[in-house]
Design a protein around this motif. Sequence first.
Motif, PDB file in Angstrom:
ATOM      1  N   SER A 198       0.856  -1.265   0.116  1.00 26.63           N
ATOM      2  CA  SER A 198       0.011   0.016   0.075  1.00 26.63           C
ATOM      3  C   SER A 198       0.841   1.475  -0.040  1.00 26.63           C
ATOM      4  O   SER A 198       1.870   1.283   0.693  1.00 26.63           O
ATOM      5  N   SER A 199       0.511   2.195  -0.704  1.00 21.00           N
ATOM      6  CA  SER A 199       0.823   3.568  -0.619  1.00 21.00           C
ATOM      7  C   SER A 199       0.291   4.447   0.332  1.00 21.00           C
ATOM      8  O   SER A 199       0.899   5.741   0.762  1.00 21.00           O
ATOM      9  N   ALA A 200      -0.929   4.011   1.024  1.00 17.95           N
ATOM     10  CA  ALA A 200      -1.844   4.903   1.743  1.00 17.95           C
ATOM     11  C   ALA A 200      -1.509   4.773   3.257  1.00 17.95           C
ATOM     12  O   ALA A 200      -1.751   5.466   4.217  1.00 17.95           O
ATOM     13  N   ILE A 201      -0.735   3.784   3.563  1.00 21.11           N
ATOM     14  CA  ILE A 201      -0.447   3.354   5.153  1.00 21.11           C
ATOM     15  C   ILE A 201       1.075   3.913   5.512  1.00 21.11           C
ATOM     16  O   ILE A 201       1.810   3.506   4.548  1.00 21.11           O
ATOM     17  N   GLY A 202       1.047   4.398   6.661  1.00 19.28           N
ATOM     18  CA  GLY A 202       2.544   4.716   7.264  1.00 19.28           C
ATOM     19  C   GLY A 202       2.955   6.075   6.383  1.00 19.28           C
ATOM     20  O   GLY A 202       2.997   7.068   7.118  1.00 19.28           O
ATOM     21  N   HIS A 203       3.496   5.929   5.207  1.00 18.00           N
ATOM     22  CA  HIS A 203       4.051   7.057   4.583  1.00 18.00           C
ATOM     23  C   HIS A 203       4.658   6.199   3.232  1.00 18.00           C
ATOM     24  O   HIS A 203       4.920   5.242   3.351  1.00 18.00           O
ATOM     25  N   THR A 204       5.289   7.111   2.369  1.00 15.42           N
ATOM     26  CA  THR A 204       5.935   6.674   1.197  1.00 15.42           C
ATOM     27  C   THR A 204       7.370   7.010   1.255  1.00 15.42           C
ATOM     28  O   THR A 204       8.063   6.671   0.516  1.00 15.42           O
ATOM     29  N   ASN A 205       7.840   7.569   2.346  1.00 15.79           N
ATOM     30  CA  ASN A 205       9.152   7.787   2.707  1.00 15.79           C
ATOM     31  C   ASN A 205       9.538   6.942   3.718  1.00 15.79           C
ATOM     32  O   ASN A 205       8.411   6.501   4.456  1.00 15.79           O
ATOM     33  N   LEU A 206      10.726   6.749   4.151  1.00 14.14           N
ATOM     34  CA  LEU A 206      11.079   5.852   5.221  1.00 14.14           C
ATOM     35  C   LEU A 206      10.457   6.013   6.437  1.00 14.14           C
ATOM     36  O   LEU A 206      10.387   5.084   7.148  1.00 14.14           O
ATOM     37  N   TRP A 207      10.558   7.228   7.004  1.00 18.35           N
ATOM     38  CA  TRP A 207       9.796   7.438   8.422  1.00 18.35           C
ATOM     39  C   TRP A 207       8.466   7.518   8.221  1.00 18.35           C
ATOM     40  O   TRP A 207       7.423   7.901   7.364  1.00 18.35           O
ATOM     41  N   ASP A 208       7.718   6.786   9.533  1.00 20.27           N
ATOM     42  CA  ASP A 208       6.253   6.865   9.561  1.00 20.27           C
ATOM     43  C   ASP A 208       5.652   8.107   9.964  1.00 20.27           C
ATOM     44  O   ASP A 208       6.215   8.977  10.618  1.00 20.27           O
ATOM     45  N   LEU A 209       4.739   8.351   9.424  1.00 20.03           N
ATOM     46  CA  LEU A 209       3.680   9.525   9.868  1.00 20.03           C
ATOM     47  C   LEU A 209       2.602   9.391  10.883  1.00 20.03           C
ATOM     48  O   LEU A 209       2.275   8.016  10.563  1.00 20.03           O
ATOM     49  N   GLU A 210       2.316  10.414  11.810  1.00 21.03           N
ATOM     50  CA  GLU A 210       1.102  10.098  12.435  1.00 21.03           C
ATOM     51  C   GLU A 210      -0.020  10.215  11.569  1.00 21.03           C
ATOM     52  O   GLU A 210      -0.005  10.735  10.531  1.00 21.03           O
ATOM     53  N   ALA A 211      -1.111   9.653  12.057  1.00 23.54           N
ATOM     54  CA  ALA A 211      -2.257   9.509  11.108  1.00 23.54           C
ATOM     55  C   ALA A 211      -2.862  11.111  10.742  1.00 23.54           C
ATOM     56  O   ALA A 211      -3.215  11.232   9.403  1.00 23.54           O
ATOM     57  N   ASP A 212      -2.807  12.023  11.690  1.00 24.44           N
ATOM     58  CA  ASP A 212      -3.187  13.540  11.312  1.00 24.44           C
ATOM     59  C   ASP A 212      -2.295  14.059  10.241  1.00 24.44           C
ATOM     60  O   ASP A 212      -2.645  14.699   9.372  1.00 24.44           O
ATOM     61  N   ALA A 213      -0.922  13.526  10.275  1.00 20.99           N
ATOM     62  CA  ALA A 213       0.299  14.396   9.612  1.00 20.99           C
ATOM     63  C   ALA A 213       0.025  13.695   8.164  1.00 20.99           C
ATOM     64  O   ALA A 213       0.128  14.255   7.066  1.00 20.99           O
ATOM     65  N   LEU A 214      -0.220  12.314   8.100  1.00 16.77           N
ATOM     66  CA  LEU A 214      -0.657  11.875   6.781  1.00 16.77           C
ATOM     67  C   LEU A 214      -1.638  12.342   6.195  1.00 16.77           C
ATOM     68  O   LEU A 214      -1.520  12.358   4.887  1.00 16.77           O
ATOM     69  N   GLU A 215      -2.785  12.604   6.846  1.00 12.64           N
ATOM     70  CA  GLU A 215      -4.002  13.093   5.990  1.00 12.64           C
ATOM     71  C   GLU A 215      -3.633  14.410   5.815  1.00 12.64           C
ATOM     72  O   GLU A 215      -4.191  14.708   4.801  1.00 12.64           O
ATOM     73  N   ALA A 216      -2.930  15.162   6.692  1.00 16.72           N
ATOM     74  CA  ALA A 216      -3.014  16.679   6.073  1.00 16.72           C
ATOM     75  C   ALA A 216      -2.154  16.815   4.859  1.00 16.72           C
ATOM     76  O   ALA A 216      -2.416  17.578   3.935  1.00 16.72           O
ATOM     77  N   ARG A 217      -1.326  15.879   4.658  1.00 19.08           N
ATOM     78  CA  ARG A 217      -0.302  16.141   3.351  1.00 19.08           C
ATOM     79  C   ARG A 217      -0.492  15.041   2.261  1.00 19.08           C
ATOM     80  O   ARG A 217       0.060  15.151   1.372  1.00 19.08           O
ATOM     81  N   ARG A 218      -1.659  14.292   2.381  1.00 19.90           N
ATOM     82  CA  ARG A 218      -1.954  13.334   1.664  1.00 19.90           C
ATOM     83  C   ARG A 218      -2.136  13.781   0.181  1.00 19.90           C
ATOM     84  O   ARG A 218      -2.723  14.740  -0.156  1.00 19.90           O
ATOM     85  N   SER A 219      -1.448  13.109  -0.897  1.00 22.32           N
ATOM     86  CA  SER A 219      -1.658  13.507  -2.306  1.00 22.32           C
ATOM     87  C   SER A 219      -1.756  12.128  -3.242  1.00 22.32           C
ATOM     88  O   SER A 219      -1.633  11.252  -2.297  1.00 22.32           O
ATOM     89  N   LEU A 220      -1.572  12.374  -4.305  1.00 19.50           N
ATOM     90  CA  LEU A 220      -1.667  11.209  -5.276  1.00 19.50           C
ATOM     91  C   LEU A 220      -0.714  10.027  -4.917  1.00 19.50           C
ATOM     92  O   LEU A 220      -0.924   8.840  -4.867  1.00 19.50           O
ATOM     93  N   ILE A 221       0.580  10.714  -4.805  1.00 20.06           N
ATOM     94  CA  ILE A 221       1.570   9.745  -3.936  1.00 20.06           C
ATOM     95  C   ILE A 221       1.295   8.881  -2.888  1.00 20.06           C
ATOM     96  O   ILE A 221       1.779   7.627  -2.960  1.00 20.06           O
ATOM     97  N   ASP A 222       0.598   9.161  -2.042  1.00 15.86           N
ATOM     98  CA  ASP A 222       0.330   8.479  -0.791  1.00 15.86           C
ATOM     99  C   ASP A 222      -1.073   7.944  -0.727  1.00 15.86           C
ATOM    100  O   ASP A 222      -1.636   7.778   0.260  1.00 15.86           O
ATOM    101  N   SER A 223      -1.723   7.877  -2.092  1.00 15.82           N
ATOM    102  CA  SER A 223      -3.120   7.170  -1.924  1.00 15.82           C
ATOM    103  C   SER A 223      -3.050   5.779  -2.726  1.00 15.82           C
ATOM    104  O   SER A 223      -2.205   5.656  -3.467  1.00 15.82           O
ATOM    105  N   ASP A 224      -4.058   4.982  -2.335  1.00 17.10           N
ATOM    106  CA  ASP A 224      -4.338   3.829  -3.064  1.00 17.10           C
ATOM    107  C   ASP A 224      -5.804   3.970  -3.752  1.00 17.10           C
ATOM    108  O   ASP A 224      -6.507   5.061  -3.436  1.00 17.10           O
ATOM    109  N   ALA A 225      -5.981   3.222  -4.538  1.00 18.12           N
ATOM    110  CA  ALA A 225      -7.386   3.011  -5.438  1.00 18.12           C
ATOM    111  C   ALA A 225      -8.507   3.010  -4.252  1.00 18.12           C
ATOM    112  O   ALA A 225      -7.944   2.245  -3.219  1.00 18.12           O
TER     113      ALA A 225
END
Lengths: 75, 420
Positions: free
Chosen positions: B72-99
């Motif tokens: 998945s691209s939508a879980i955790g982060h697409t870079n090496l470090w994990d993001l907290e859920a709110d941070a992931l949501e705030a910055r979510r783009s095409l890159i960090d999304s699944d169908a």
Amino acid sequence: MGGDPTGDGSERVAMVVDEDRCIGIGQCELLEPDVFRLGDEDAISRVVDGADLPRARALELVDRCPSGAISIADA
Amino acid sequence: MADTTKGPASPADIASPTIYLDGIPHEGFAAIREVDGLVWHPYGDQGDRSGFWAVTRHADVREVSKSPDVFSSAIGHTNLWDLEADALEARRSLIDSDAPDHTRLRRVVSKAFTPRTTRNWEGMARDIAAELVEDFVADGGGDWVGKVAAPLPIKVILAILGVPTEDADYMVELTNYLVEGTGEGTSLPDDAYGNTTPTRLLPFNSPASHALYEYAEKMRQLRMAEPGEDLVTGLLEAEADGERLTAAEYRNFFQLLVFAGNETTRTAMIHGAMALAEHPDEWARLQADPSLVVRAVDEVIRWASPILHMRRTASRDTELAGTPIAAGDKVVMWYAGANRDPEAFDDPYRFDVGREDNPHYAFGGGGPHFCLGAFLARMEIQVLLEEMLARDVVLAPGSAPERLASNFVHGVSSVELAVA
């Protein structure tokens, strides 16, 4: 899968695009512009009426579609 | 080889950003590729426990790319470090999304980047390239990054977006700060550019993302008042029809397009020019047979591997290369490794402008996250090479490159090249 009577991939086959999976990259139209055409408005790929490809080339197009939207229309 | 908590320990460090100050650690990637199965690489503040599976073989990168339901691209982060859920949501783009989110977002912009649409921008890109090359030659060479490789792609993507060209330098400044966020951390104070958002909620943890968001908002207001034929208008009209883009999706899209539309192509043009300066025989080959230019473009891109890795996260227990992977494990595709895999490329360490079979993964391993700008990048690099060929420009090495401490972008901040 249907048969491949010639066994060398030269048998011509029809193709299908799953329009729900296509994300409009355009690789297919670039590779086979006479077979695939992206919609001018929605950039979704569709097969040109009656177009077909040799099976070997069709399999390559299936493989190279990043969206996994192309398949061979086997009877 | 000592076992770690997960699997065989990586025989080489490929994650410490400072390693990349000396270039891609190709020997390290080769050592990892040669280990059966996958190796577990330490990373982050919990060392071994916050590590990742290092995917470095061409075939394995392909399998991960083509299995987005498992990786998945939508879980955790697409870079090496994990993001907290709110941070992931705030910055979510095409890159960090699944169908299906990814499909919906991708379709908003796909039409602007098809091979057919890309051809419409070729004349504009060629004019920009010609002017930059002529100025570079008139100056007798100099910093290839500042004079050619940075301005060309940013001017093209800004024209496509409808952003005034006079803001190109500001956009380059901001995206350079974003790349810092993938290395040792940003050099900016948290309140730079008037930022008040906690940086952990901003893309690349950088206040420069706040500045790009502000700029996106300015563009939004301009184009709401006066729509154009440009991509910002396209994004807003997609937003306006009710359900497509939210305000956050719009600004993250703008941010992504400005970043990805210039840092990556710039990086390819830098490594391409360095390679041509270091391998004058290959440039002479191209001069003798300009029909090789299409192949040369892909070889430049393979050689450069502008984006070094993308991460996925296992959505369920699975297996890759015979190695069991647990749900939640980080799985990192190292394109830098796949693009030198001798199983996929003959003589992979040779820069060969005529390379016939070149299935490089510089645009990703072939799944739905296939680089949106792949055809645009190819076109820009091709017109640059063609404009150099048309003027018989021959590059020669100058200074050693100033490389970035980033394990994500294969970046070079400056490199002097001479005109022979």
